[in-house]
Design a protein around this motif. Structure first.
Motif, PDB file in Angstrom:
ATOM      1  N   GLU A   1       0.819  -1.215   0.000  1.00 52.83           N
ATOM      2  CA  GLU A   1       0.000   0.000   0.000  1.00 52.83           C
ATOM      3  C   GLU A   1       0.855   1.269   0.000  1.00 52.83           C
TER       4      GLU A   1
ATOM      5  N   LEU B   1       1.135  -5.285  -7.288  1.00 47.04           N
ATOM      6  CA  LEU B   1       0.504  -4.046  -6.851  1.00 47.04           C
ATOM      7  C   LEU B   1      -0.842  -4.273  -6.179  1.00 47.04           C
ATOM      8  N   HIS B   2      -1.517  -5.361  -6.559  1.00 47.81           N
ATOM      9  CA  HIS B   2      -2.832  -5.652  -5.986  1.00 47.81           C
ATOM     10  C   HIS B   2      -2.765  -6.647  -4.827  1.00 47.81           C
ATOM     11  N   GLY B   3      -1.558  -6.952  -4.382  1.00 51.07           N
ATOM     12  CA  GLY B   3      -1.417  -7.837  -3.232  1.00 51.07           C
ATOM     13  C   GLY B   3      -1.646  -9.303  -3.534  1.00 51.07           C
ATOM     14  N   ILE B   4      -1.518  -9.689  -4.791  1.00 55.82           N
ATOM     15  CA  ILE B   4      -1.676 -11.102  -5.185  1.00 55.82           C
ATOM     16  C   ILE B   4      -0.292 -11.740  -5.223  1.00 55.82           C
TER      17      ILE B   4
ATOM     18  N   SER C   1       1.315  -6.252 -11.975  1.00 59.04           N
ATOM     19  CA  SER C   1      -0.073  -5.953 -11.581  1.00 59.04           C
ATOM     20  C   SER C   1      -0.504  -6.806 -10.393  1.00 59.04           C
ATOM     21  N   ASN C   2      -0.129  -8.076 -10.390  1.00 60.57           N
ATOM     22  CA  ASN C   2      -0.418  -8.929  -9.233  1.00 60.57           C
ATOM     23  C   ASN C   2       0.218  -8.351  -7.975  1.00 60.57           C
TER      24      ASN C   2
END
Length: 263
Positions: free
Chosen positions: A29, A95-98, A92-93
């Motif tokens: 975050e 950045l989205h916490g995946i 992208s994963n």
């Protein structure tokens, strides 16, 4: 496990880069994010990991050239060796916490890919291969799956992002054709791990267009050394220059290619 000096250098570099990524992933975050293009982001973590890899590999193998996602091409005094580096495949994963992302390092020698390492810091999963030495996952030998038909198979793919909107129609046509013949489809969001999973037998096949050399160089070695087949989507050997790939065991690779050709 492969104990060569080259593999020691490569694994040490990705572990060091991965350590920083894992720390940053825990504070996703708070990451400083800059926009590189529609739907395509680059993070401070990405740049730090690439810097670590460049420094570690340059120190261990002075003179080798580099082809990097962020830093581009860096010509070395040794014209016969080039590192292909993706410091954070699956941005992208990330950045989205995946927790599906990887550090990927492949080595090209005199035009041939000879070694590859793919490491997921979030799961501490390490996939390694060296030409003629086999492929390994966390010290265990890897082999591609033994499934023989598409209806019993799990096939991975890559979906073009917003920045690749001109490829959307073609992908939708190919996806419909593959879905009509295949047990199920997966989209992981990290090409290096797609190929690593094919090598480990977790997925039976994989295809993608619009892919970059640093995304797939390491994974190509993994699949080949695990007994699999890798070509471009037309069955040729120009994966890196054509930015397209199709992989699997012998039977699934052949059937997947045929399906894509007819799409």
């Amino acid at each position: 496990m492969i104990r060569s000096a080259l593999m020691n250098v490569m694994t040490a570099a990705v572990i060091k880069a991965g350590r920083g990524l894992k720390r940053d992933f825990g504070e996703v975050e708070n990451l400083q994010v800059s926009v590189k293009g529609p739907g395509d982001f680059v993070t401070a973590a990405d740049k730090r990991a690439e810097k670590t890899l460049f420094e570690e590999l340059s120190r261990a193998r002075p003179g080798y050239g580099f082809l990097m996602e962020e830093g581009g091409a860096v010509e070395g005094s040794d014209k016969s060796h080039t590192w292909h580096i993706d410091p954070l495949d699956g941005t992208s994963n990330f950045l989205h916490g995946i927790p599906i992302f990887a550090v990927s390092v492949g080595l090209e020698r005199e035009g041939q890919l000879v070694a590859g390492v793919v490491y997921n810091p979030a799961s501490d999963e390490m996939f390694v291969a060296e030409k003629g030495q086999g492929a390994y996952f966390n010290n265990r030998r890897m082999r591609v799956s033994a499934r023989k038909t598409l209806p019993e198979s799990l096939v991975a793919c890559g979906i073009p992002p917003l920045a690749g909107i001109e490829r959307h129609a073609r992908f939708q046509t190919e996806l419909a054709a593959v879905m009509a013949k295949t047990g199920n489809i997966r989209r992981l969001g990290a090409a290096a791990l797609d190929l690593a999973f094919v090598a480990a037998g977790r997925c039976d096949g994989y295809w993608e267009r619009g892919i970059k050399p640093w995304d797939i160089a390491a994974g190509i070695v993994l699949v080949r050394e695990a007994g699999g087949f890798v070509t471009d989507v037309d069955g040729g050997s120009d994966m890196l220059s054509r930015n397209a790939i199709c992989a699997g065991n012998e039977a699934i690779h052949r059937q997947l290619l045929e399906t894509l050709r007819k799409a």
